[in-house]
Design a protein around this motif. Structure first.
Motif, PDB file in Angstrom:
ATOM      1  N   VAL A  95     -61.658  49.409  61.494  1.00  0.00           N
ATOM      2  CA  VAL A  95     -60.273  48.940  61.329  1.00  0.00           C
ATOM      3  C   VAL A  95     -60.160  48.025  60.106  1.00  0.00           C
ATOM      4  CG1 VAL A  95     -58.460  47.495  62.342  1.00  0.00           C
ATOM      5  CG2 VAL A  95     -59.651  49.180  63.768  1.00  0.00           C
ATOM      6  N   LEU A  96     -61.091  47.073  59.995  1.00  0.00           N
ATOM      7  CA  LEU A  96     -61.040  46.152  58.853  1.00  0.00           C
ATOM      8  C   LEU A  96     -61.194  46.900  57.534  1.00  0.00           C
ATOM      9  CD1 LEU A  96     -63.050  43.111  60.257  1.00  0.00           C
ATOM     10  CD2 LEU A  96     -60.577  43.306  59.958  1.00  0.00           C
ATOM     11  N   GLY A  97     -62.084  47.895  57.542  1.00  0.00           N
ATOM     12  CA  GLY A  97     -62.279  48.693  56.333  1.00  0.00           C
ATOM     13  C   GLY A  97     -61.005  49.421  55.930  1.00  0.00           C
ATOM     14  N   ARG A  98     -60.316  49.977  56.931  1.00  0.00           N
ATOM     15  CA  ARG A  98     -59.072  50.691  56.639  1.00  0.00           C
ATOM     16  C   ARG A  98     -57.984  49.739  56.161  1.00  0.00           C
ATOM     17  NH1 ARG A  98     -61.694  54.091  59.017  1.00  0.00           N
ATOM     18  NH2 ARG A  98     -61.288  56.270  59.537  1.00  0.00           N
ATOM     19  N   MET A  99     -57.927  48.561  56.787  1.00  0.00           N
ATOM     20  CA  MET A  99     -56.912  47.589  56.362  1.00  0.00           C
ATOM     21  C   MET A  99     -57.160  47.129  54.934  1.00  0.00           C
ATOM     22  SD  MET A  99     -56.080  45.324  59.732  1.00  0.00           S
ATOM     23  CE  MET A  99     -54.684  44.485  59.041  1.00  0.00           C
ATOM     24  N   ARG A 100     -58.436  46.926  54.604  1.00  0.00           N
ATOM     25  CA  ARG A 100     -58.761  46.502  53.250  1.00  0.00           C
ATOM     26  C   ARG A 100     -58.366  47.600  52.255  1.00  0.00           C
ATOM     27  NH1 ARG A 100     -63.965  44.397  53.629  1.00  0.00           N
ATOM     28  NH2 ARG A 100     -63.059  42.352  53.858  1.00  0.00           N
ATOM     29  N   ALA A 101     -58.649  48.839  52.641  1.00  0.00           N
ATOM     30  CA  ALA A 101     -58.307  49.953  51.749  1.00  0.00           C
ATOM     31  C   ALA A 101     -56.794  50.034  51.558  1.00  0.00           C
ATOM     32  CB  ALA A 101     -58.843  51.258  52.327  1.00  0.00           C
ATOM     33  N   ARG A 102     -56.055  49.843  52.643  1.00  0.00           N
ATOM     34  CA  ARG A 102     -54.594  49.927  52.561  1.00  0.00           C
ATOM     35  C   ARG A 102     -54.041  48.770  51.721  1.00  0.00           C
ATOM     36  NH1 ARG A 102     -51.314  50.237  58.031  1.00  0.00           N
ATOM     37  NH2 ARG A 102     -52.954  51.687  58.596  1.00  0.00           N
ATOM     38  N   MET A 103     -54.644  47.596  51.902  1.00  0.00           N
ATOM     39  CA  MET A 103     -54.228  46.425  51.134  1.00  0.00           C
ATOM     40  C   MET A 103     -54.396  46.705  49.639  1.00  0.00           C
ATOM     41  SD  MET A 103     -55.484  42.609  51.985  1.00  0.00           S
ATOM     42  CE  MET A 103     -56.950  42.472  51.012  1.00  0.00           C
ATOM     43  N   GLY A 104     -55.463  47.432  49.302  1.00  0.00           N
ATOM     44  CA  GLY A 104     -55.741  47.751  47.902  1.00  0.00           C
ATOM     45  C   GLY A 104     -54.714  48.689  47.290  1.00  0.00           C
TER      46      GLY A 104
END
Ligand SMILES: Nc1nc2c(ncn2[C@@H]2O[C@H](COP(=O)(O)OP(=O)(O)OP(=O)(O)O)[C@@H](O)[C@H]2O)c(=O)[nH]1
Ligand SMILES: [Mg+2]
Length: 315
Positions: free
Chosen positions: A272-281
């Motif tokens: 989840v954190l990885g996906r959120m970071r990717a989306r934030m990018g």
């Protein structure tokens, strides 16, 4: 049938190249990852995962080789991952392991793979966890994970295991090292290998002394200490008995479920954190974070308000 389904089916039939291909895909975080996880299904949870760790040259590969032989005699399918957190390349010591385990090379009930710290999405321990799930998911009953060295990476990788074996040798000051490196906490079984050498009893005594100092709740597992001479295949039955006892304890106490749920939670969280970071990018053309940072640095917005704003855009 999709390519992934075909690979999983072939791997389950014992095709080592398909297994190798699946592991390569998961360890570099290929886009097929979710599809592979779905194809492996619940089988990915069914193996007994053994971690073997200890100083370089203590006899991990020799012991692994003997354990593989013993499990094969029981008709079990076995996967071996030789993980070297200290090396950026597969090779070197691990090449030696390959040679050492040559006798299993033509057995399609055994799959052996080396992993080094190079090029894994989310780090070596995430890649190792993914590879373990592939091996379990294609039908391995037992997965052995050998990690070299003494340090944090090894502790992390050992935490993937249901049962962790820490190998020591007499007279190497290993017992003291183990305490320093936090190894004592992760060991379910201590194997004092090279018991053909002087000082075995002193080492066993040291370890037992340390175990006695540890605090344990009633009914909690007390680490076992076993002696072996892996090079002569001595003590392997004792190691297997300790492994079997630990497995029985894990199942009976509910500890197996607890440990696995803990690992699953950590994994979901990381995804989840990885996906959120990717989306934030990608938010506002990839500038969302830097735009807010400018405002915070200029004193126009405080960091908490900025974080709230970013979060509300993400969900
Ligand atoms: N005397 C003695 N030598 C052993 C024993 N077990 C293994 N060895 C030898 O110790 C050396 C190292 O064994 P490995 O099994 O490669 O050790 P390892 O822990 O896998 O080594 P790395 O993977 O390089 O960290 C080899 O030459 C083995 O033959 C033992 O019980 N007694
Ligand atoms: Mg080795």
């Amino acid at each position: 049938m999709s390519e992934v389904d075909r690979l999983v089916a072939a791997a389950r039939d014992g095709d080592a190249r398909s297994t190798a291909r699946l592991i390569s895909l998961v360890e570099r975080g290929a886009p097929e990852l979710p599809e592979i996880a779905a194809a492996l299904g619940g089988d990915a949870q069914r193996a007994h995962i053994l971690g073997l760790t200890g100083s370089p040259g203590v006899g991990k590969s020799t012991t692994t080789n003997e354990l593989v032989r013993a499990y094969r005699q029981d008709g079990k399918r076995v996967g071996v991952l030789a993980v070297d957190p200290s090396s950026p390349f597969s090779g070197g010591a691990i090449l030696g392991d390959r040679v050492r385990m040559q006798e299993h090379a033509t057995d399609d009930g055994v799959f052996i793979r080396s992993m080094s710290s190079r090029g894994h999405l989310g780090g070596l321990s995430a890649a190792t966890a993914a590879a373990v799930r592939v091996l379990a998911g294609v039908g391995c009953d037992v997965v052995l994970v050998e990690t070299v060295g003494v340090g944090q990476a090894e502790v992390e990788i050992a935490s993937l295991a249901d049962t962790t074996l820490v190998l020591l040798a007499p007279g190497m000051g290993d017992a003291i090292q183990a305490v320093k490196a936090g190894i004592l906490e992760i060991a379910d079984i201590f194997v004092v290998n090279k018991a053909d050498r002087d000082g075995v009893d002193a080492t066993v005594r040291d370890i037992n002394g340390m175990i006695a100092l540890g605090e344990r709740a009633a009914g909690q597992w007390r680490p076992r200490v076993v002696k072996s001479v892996a090079a002569r295949a001595e003590g392997i039955d004792d190691i297997r008995e300790a492994i079997g006892d630990h497995w029985a304890y894990l199942e009976k106490s509910g500890e197996l479920r607890r440990r696995r749920e803990e690992r699953a939670a950590a994994e979901i969280e990381a995804l989840v954190l990885g996906r959120m970071r990717a989306r934030m990018g990608t938010l506002r053309g990839g500038h969302a974070l830097s735009e807010l940072a400018v405002k915070v640095a200029a004193g126009a917005v405080d960091p908490y308000a900025a974080a709230e704003e970013l979060l509300s855009d993400l969900v």
